[in-house]
Scaffold this active site. Structure first.
Site, PDB file in Angstrom:
ATOM      1  N   CYS A  84       0.850  -1.188   0.000  1.00 24.32           N
ATOM      2  CA  CYS A  84       0.000   0.000   0.000  1.00 24.32           C
ATOM      3  C   CYS A  84       0.884   1.235   0.000  1.00 24.32           C
ATOM      4  O   CYS A  84       1.665   1.432   0.946  1.00 24.32           O
ATOM      5  CB  CYS A  84      -0.902  -0.015   1.231  1.00 24.32           C
ATOM      6  N   CYS A  87       2.488   3.213   3.120  1.00 20.53           N
ATOM      7  CA  CYS A  87       2.722   2.314   4.256  1.00 20.53           C
ATOM      8  C   CYS A  87       4.158   1.782   4.175  1.00 20.53           C
ATOM      9  O   CYS A  87       4.389   0.596   3.915  1.00 20.53           O
ATOM     10  CB  CYS A  87       1.710   1.179   4.263  1.00 20.53           C
ATOM     11  N   GLN A 303      -9.455  12.971  14.069  1.00 17.80           N
ATOM     12  CA  GLN A 303      -8.388  11.984  14.075  1.00 17.80           C
ATOM     13  C   GLN A 303      -8.782  10.774  13.236  1.00 17.80           C
ATOM     14  O   GLN A 303      -9.870  10.224  13.388  1.00 17.80           O
ATOM     15  CB  GLN A 303      -8.078  11.539  15.514  1.00 17.80           C
ATOM     16  N   GLU A 353     -10.135  28.303  16.514  1.00 12.17           N
ATOM     17  CA  GLU A 353      -9.894  27.592  15.261  1.00 12.17           C
ATOM     18  C   GLU A 353     -10.149  28.547  14.101  1.00 12.17           C
ATOM     19  O   GLU A 353     -11.093  29.342  14.140  1.00 12.17           O
ATOM     20  CB  GLU A 353     -10.816  26.371  15.155  1.00 12.17           C
ATOM     21  N   ASP A 403      -2.667  22.015  19.602  1.00 14.11           N
ATOM     22  CA  ASP A 403      -2.655  20.893  18.642  1.00 14.11           C
ATOM     23  C   ASP A 403      -2.542  21.469  17.231  1.00 14.11           C
ATOM     24  O   ASP A 403      -3.496  21.433  16.451  1.00 14.11           O
ATOM     25  CB  ASP A 403      -3.927  20.061  18.800  1.00 14.11           C
ATOM     26  N   CYS A 431       1.923  16.105  15.524  1.00 12.61           N
ATOM     27  CA  CYS A 431       2.030  15.004  14.569  1.00 12.61           C
ATOM     28  C   CYS A 431       3.346  15.091  13.795  1.00 12.61           C
ATOM     29  O   CYS A 431       3.566  14.334  12.854  1.00 12.61           O
ATOM     30  CB  CYS A 431       0.848  15.003  13.609  1.00 12.61           C
TER      31      CYS A 431
END
Length: 474
Positions: A84, A87, A303, A353, A403, A431
């Site tokens: 994939c 991945c 998420q 936001e 975040d 992240c």
């Protein structure tokens, strides 16, 4: 230092480790050049003995590609799934993936010796975990023919709904069973591909900017089973065009709650200011995290690993150590998921936001869960934060939750938080560990200290890693 390697020449070496981002790394030296020279190689795994070819030479490192493999990595195992794209860690055991990611986190933050790196949290599910899948539509093969008269003729072959191969934005690789997507989404991808192929309309050709079909985006609730299908197209079509497609999907036996159409006329795959309308059903799905319901719209952030999000948010809550009387500022709050999750143990939540749709959804999610002590503002953090404080719209704070996107904090936002916000604790969720390390360094220079970092694997089989940092005022 003389270059020990030459471009377009083959060499033999052993991969030493995988660096953050998923590149294999080896150190090359020879009798002529005893100094070690670093080479980065895509697809290389620790312990793998390979023949590699140098593709780029830089002052302090080189880039190469694998030409042949003499012996595999001891960390590799046979995968039950077809490869994939994206991945990169798929050939590795999950235990090895976790060890590699933890090692990368430790290396990235080694310049903060006083910061404790906690054990990495594994994803509860390592297959079929994604609740959002974006498939591109295009051709499997594309090539150009240059005629003797100077004319350029573009050829394409093979209708495909899948992923762009790494480093190739033009073609699309079909994956019949993506290991990170549910069986339902994989089957619906196949059905959609056939319907699109037989519609009489062509896939998008990014070389000459023609075609109709651009992709399909799936959003799936792991708790309710609802699936939203969003066809991304170049132009709108009348209802008669969609009627046979809708009929097949409605009778497919899957829990499809809505089928949408998003018109995207830009040249790249990035969708900006999407124009979306409902073809059938509704344009939201409902997901549940630890008993809290969240409504998710076609392009709102949520998420992508539902069960992973639960352990991530519980880890944030544990690190926050709430007593019930705290006022929390939630920056880059998206649809309000973290703030609403923490609101059960806090006195007040204030979210900021930049996306109006996301803030609207955050307010709906708070109302949906009976949360009356959460307030949300629209604006860029670096702009609206000073304004809210100047207008006394933010009360005394006990904690700040941050975040941000992969790029980290905007310099103006970072400076304002570091120097002006009066609070004792920051919980920073990232992240992208390198940008977290960059922002930590600035905070440290301005009277803050990172107490600990908790890595969480939200993205099995990929190089990505989430980190939660607890930062305290000195």
């Amino acid at each position: 230092m003389a270059f020990p390697l030459q471009k377009n020449i083959d060499y033999i070496g052993v991969i030493e480790k995988i660096v953050f981002g998923g590149l294999g790394m080896l150190k090359w030296k020879s009798e002529e050049c005893p100094d070690e020279f670093v080479v980065f190689i895509p697809g290389g795994f620790p312990g793998q003995k390979i023949r590699f070819r140098i593709t780029k030479l830089k002052k302090n490192y080189a880039e190469g590609k694998i030409i042949g493999i003499f012996s595999p990595s001891p960390l590799e195992e046979t995968s039950a799934y077809e490869p994939c794209p994206g991945c990169k860690y798929q050939p590795l055991s999950y235990t090895a993936q976790l060890q590699i990611k933890l090692g990368q986190v430790e290396e990235i933050f080694r310049k903060f010796p006083e910061t404790e790196i906690l054990p990495i949290l594994a994803s509860p599910e390592i297959f079929r975990y994604r609740n959002k899948m974006e498939f591109s539509c295009g051709y499997e093969k594309m090539w150009r023919e240059d005629t003797p008269t100077g004319e350029r003729i573009f050829h394409d072959e093979g209708f495909a709904l899948g992923f762009h191969p790494e480093g190739n934005w033009a073609t699309v690789h079909r994956v019949s069973d993506a290991l990170i997507a549910s069986e339902a989404v994989n089957t619906l991808r196949s059905i959609a591909e056939e319907l699109m192929k037989n519609s009489g309309e062509a896939p998008w050709n990014p070389k000459i900017f023609t075609g109709f079909w651009r992709g399909v985006i799936f959003r799936e609730s792991k708790k309710t089973g609802e699936i939203m299908m969003n066809f991304v197209v170049f132009s709108e079509k009348p209802k008669n065009f969609w009627k046979p497609i809708l009929s097949v999907l409605q009778h497919s036996g899957f829990c499809i709650s809505g089928i949408l159409q998003t018109v995207h006329t830009g040249r790249s795959d990035a969708i900006v200011d999407p124009k979306t309308n409902i073809l059938w059903g509704k344009d939201t799905i409902t997901e549940t995290l630890d008993g809290i319901e969240f409504e998710i719209s076609p392009f709102s952030f949520f998420q992508t690993n539902t069960t992973g999000a639960e352990i991530l948010y519980k880890s944030i809550q544990e690190m926050a150590d709430l007593k019930g009387g705290e006022t929390i500022l939630d920056l880059f709050c998206g649809t309000g998921s973290i703030g609403i999750f923490l609101s059960r143990k806090a006195k007040k939540i204030i979210g900021i936001e930049m996306g109006e749709d996301a803030v609207s959804m955050a307010k709906k999610n708070a109302e949906r869960n009976g949360i009356q002590h959460a307030e949300f503002f629209v604006g860029k953090v670096e702009t609206i934060l000073p304004e809210l404080f100047a207008n006394s719209q933010i009360p005394e704070l006990d904690m700040v939750i941050i975040d941000p996107p992969r790029t980290g904090l905007h310099p103006k936002a970072l400076e304002y938080i570091a120097k002006n916000i009066q609070t004792s604790k920051i919980i920073y969720i990232s992240c992208n560990p390198p940008t977290l390390a960059r922002d930590m360094a600035f905070l440290q220079e301005n009277g803050w200290k990172t107490k600990k970092i908790k890595p969480v694997d939200m993205f099995p089989h990929t190089p990505h890693i989430e980190c939660i940092a607890e930062i305290e005022k000195i």
